[in-house]
Design a protein around this motif. Structure first.
Motif, PDB file in Angstrom:
ATOM      1  N   LEU A  25       0.844  -1.189   0.000  1.00 47.57           N
ATOM      2  CA  LEU A  25       0.000   0.000   0.000  1.00 47.57           C
ATOM      3  C   LEU A  25       0.880   1.239   0.000  1.00 47.57           C
ATOM      4  N   SER A  26       0.449   2.265  -0.726  1.00 48.05           N
ATOM      5  CA  SER A  26       1.143   3.546  -0.635  1.00 48.05           C
ATOM      6  C   SER A  26       0.814   4.175   0.718  1.00 48.05           C
ATOM      7  N   SER A  27       1.704   5.056   1.176  1.00 49.67           N
ATOM      8  CA  SER A  27       1.441   5.754   2.435  1.00 49.67           C
ATOM      9  C   SER A  27       0.154   6.555   2.355  1.00 49.67           C
ATOM     10  N   GLU A  28      -0.112   7.150   1.173  1.00 49.99           N
ATOM     11  CA  GLU A  28      -1.316   7.966   1.002  1.00 49.99           C
ATOM     12  C   GLU A  28      -2.582   7.131   1.161  1.00 49.99           C
ATOM     13  N   GLU A  29      -2.563   5.889   0.651  1.00 51.38           N
ATOM     14  CA  GLU A  29      -3.743   5.033   0.771  1.00 51.38           C
ATOM     15  C   GLU A  29      -3.862   4.451   2.168  1.00 51.38           C
ATOM     16  N   ALA A  30      -2.730   4.120   2.780  1.00 52.44           N
ATOM     17  CA  ALA A  30      -2.749   3.503   4.110  1.00 52.44           C
ATOM     18  C   ALA A  30      -3.141   4.501   5.200  1.00 52.44           C
ATOM     19  N   CYS A  31      -2.731   5.739   5.033  1.00 52.26           N
ATOM     20  CA  CYS A  31      -2.907   6.757   6.080  1.00 52.26           C
ATOM     21  C   CYS A  31      -4.339   6.814   6.630  1.00 52.26           C
ATOM     22  N   PRO A  32      -5.379   7.028   5.824  1.00 53.29           N
ATOM     23  CA  PRO A  32      -6.724   7.140   6.411  1.00 53.29           C
ATOM     24  C   PRO A  32      -7.304   5.817   6.895  1.00 53.29           C
ATOM     25  N   LEU A  33      -6.723   4.702   6.473  1.00 52.87           N
ATOM     26  CA  LEU A  33      -7.208   3.411   6.958  1.00 52.87           C
ATOM     27  C   LEU A  33      -7.002   3.266   8.459  1.00 52.87           C
ATOM     28  N   LEU A  34      -5.945   3.905   8.978  1.00 53.55           N
ATOM     29  CA  LEU A  34      -5.582   3.725  10.385  1.00 53.55           C
ATOM     30  C   LEU A  34      -6.505   4.473  11.335  1.00 53.55           C
ATOM     31  N   CYS A  35      -7.353   5.331  10.803  1.00 55.03           N
ATOM     32  CA  CYS A  35      -8.350   5.972  11.660  1.00 55.03           C
ATOM     33  C   CYS A  35      -9.741   5.759  11.060  1.00 55.03           C
ATOM     34  N   ALA A  36     -10.005   6.426   9.938  1.00 59.08           N
ATOM     35  CA  ALA A  36     -11.338   6.338   9.328  1.00 59.08           C
ATOM     36  C   ALA A  36     -11.677   4.897   8.952  1.00 59.08           C
TER      37      ALA A  36
ATOM     38  N   VAL B 194     -10.504   1.985  10.139  1.00 62.67           N
ATOM     39  CA  VAL B 194     -10.721   1.127  11.305  1.00 62.67           C
ATOM     40  C   VAL B 194     -12.029   1.498  12.013  1.00 62.67           C
ATOM     41  N   THR B 195     -12.320   2.776  12.117  1.00 61.27           N
ATOM     42  CA  THR B 195     -13.562   3.229  12.749  1.00 61.27           C
ATOM     43  C   THR B 195     -14.772   2.683  12.000  1.00 61.27           C
ATOM     44  N   ALA B 196     -14.753   2.789  10.678  1.00 58.63           N
ATOM     45  CA  ALA B 196     -15.878   2.297   9.874  1.00 58.63           C
ATOM     46  C   ALA B 196     -15.980   0.772   9.957  1.00 58.63           C
ATOM     47  N   PHE B 197     -14.857   0.076   9.903  1.00 59.66           N
ATOM     48  CA  PHE B 197     -14.854  -1.383   9.963  1.00 59.66           C
ATOM     49  C   PHE B 197     -15.434  -1.875  11.286  1.00 59.66           C
ATOM     50  N   SER B 198     -15.018  -1.240  12.377  1.00 61.39           N
ATOM     51  CA  SER B 198     -15.507  -1.639  13.695  1.00 61.39           C
ATOM     52  C   SER B 198     -17.017  -1.407  13.805  1.00 61.39           C
ATOM     53  N   ALA B 199     -17.498  -0.292  13.260  1.00 59.39           N
ATOM     54  CA  ALA B 199     -18.936  -0.004  13.291  1.00 59.39           C
ATOM     55  C   ALA B 199     -19.713  -1.054  12.499  1.00 59.39           C
ATOM     56  N   VAL B 200     -19.192  -1.421  11.339  1.00 57.04           N
ATOM     57  CA  VAL B 200     -19.862  -2.432  10.508  1.00 57.04           C
ATOM     58  C   VAL B 200     -19.870  -3.785  11.223  1.00 57.04           C
TER      59      VAL B 200
ATOM     60  N   SER C 197     -20.245   3.585  18.647  1.00 59.52           N
ATOM     61  CA  SER C 197     -18.969   3.056  18.147  1.00 59.52           C
ATOM     62  C   SER C 197     -18.022   4.212  17.860  1.00 59.52           C
ATOM     63  N   ALA C 198     -16.883   4.223  18.549  1.00 59.60           N
ATOM     64  CA  ALA C 198     -15.949   5.342  18.418  1.00 59.60           C
ATOM     65  C   ALA C 198     -14.721   4.994  17.592  1.00 59.60           C
ATOM     66  N   ASP C 199     -14.191   3.812  17.773  1.00 61.08           N
ATOM     67  CA  ASP C 199     -12.971   3.441  17.061  1.00 61.08           C
ATOM     68  C   ASP C 199     -12.905   1.920  17.005  1.00 61.08           C
ATOM     69  N   GLY C 200     -11.719   1.370  16.783  1.00 56.21           N
ATOM     70  CA  GLY C 200     -11.610  -0.077  16.671  1.00 56.21           C
ATOM     71  C   GLY C 200     -10.472  -0.632  17.499  1.00 56.21           C
TER      72      GLY C 200
ATOM     73  N   ARG D  33      -7.691  -3.236  13.220  1.00 57.19           N
ATOM     74  CA  ARG D  33      -6.702  -2.485  12.429  1.00 57.19           C
ATOM     75  C   ARG D  33      -5.956  -3.424  11.493  1.00 57.19           C
ATOM     76  N   ASP D  34      -5.506  -4.546  12.026  1.00 53.91           N
ATOM     77  CA  ASP D  34      -4.758  -5.500  11.204  1.00 53.91           C
ATOM     78  C   ASP D  34      -5.635  -6.088  10.101  1.00 53.91           C
ATOM     79  N   GLN D  35      -6.897  -6.347  10.427  1.00 56.06           N
ATOM     80  CA  GLN D  35      -7.823  -6.898   9.423  1.00 56.06           C
ATOM     81  C   GLN D  35      -8.071  -5.890   8.300  1.00 56.06           C
TER      82      GLN D  35
END
Length: 197
Positions: A1-12, A14-20, A145-148, A153-155
């Motif tokens: 993954l590029s840093s640009e693509e990975a960057c928002p995954l670590l917050c937005a 993971v937050t969305a994944f945990s909510a789902v 749901s606030a975060d994950g 995160r790893d998933q």
């Protein structure tokens, strides 16, 4: 993954994944996602991976088009057309709110199927109002749901590495950071803005 693509995954992401995940989605479930910005766009992709029929709701026509491009079954502005379409699907089994408006919470009751799950992620400024009978009659479950977790995160990172989820990013130079904040305040970002420095 590029840093640009990975960057928002670590917050937005993971937050969305945990909510789902908290929504306990099963294949064939009808899932309504309110707010189709960065988090909502991730939620569409994750809910699709769980086998859901996803309907997106947002006021911005561009975000409705993005939702369909990401695999949403349909996407609507709030209103009668959306309500009719969701009722024709049997009502929503899970409703996820990424939109910071207390009105969204009221709309959830209108769209919910019996025993639906409400997942609240956004933080509206005003309190929610509902009657106990509304909750009890439909058998509604409300989950915040606030975060994950680290496992989530790893998933998420693995799903992105495998090409199963994509980040909708626009990169900006650090010298334009004030413009990035202005656009966020105005709701003028289709996905996530990534500032490079």
């Amino acid at each position: 993954l590029s840093s640009e693509e990975a960057c928002p995954l670590l917050c937005a992401g993971v937050t969305a994944f945990s909510a789902v995940r908290k929504a306990n989605i099963e294949p064939g479930s009808v899932v309504v996602i309110f707010g189709l910005g960065g988090l909502g766009q991730y939620a569409i992709q994750f809910a699709k991976l769980f086998g859901a029929k996803v309907v997106g709701i947002d006021l911005d026509p561009k975000k409705l088009e993005t939702a369909k491009r990401l695999g949403a079954h349909a996407a609507y502005a709030p209103g009668e057309e959306a309500e009719k379409a969701i009722h024709e699907l049997g009502g929503a089994d899970a409703l996820l709110s990424f939109a910071p408006s207390p009105q969204v919470f009221r709309n959830m009751f209108t769209l919910a199927a019996p025993t639906a799950r409400f997942i609240q992620v956004a933080l509206p400024n005003n309190p929610f109002t509902f009657k106990a009978a509304e909750l009890i009659d439909l058998g509604i479950t409300i989950i915040g749901s606030a975060d994950g977790t680290r496992l989530e995160r790893d998933q998420v990172m693995q799903l992105a590495k495998d090409g199963l989820v994509h980040s909708n990013v626009e990169t900006m130079e650090f010298s334009n950071i004030n413009e990035a904040f202005r656009r966020l305040d105005a709701g003028d970002a289709d996905g996530r803005l990534v500032v490079q420095f």
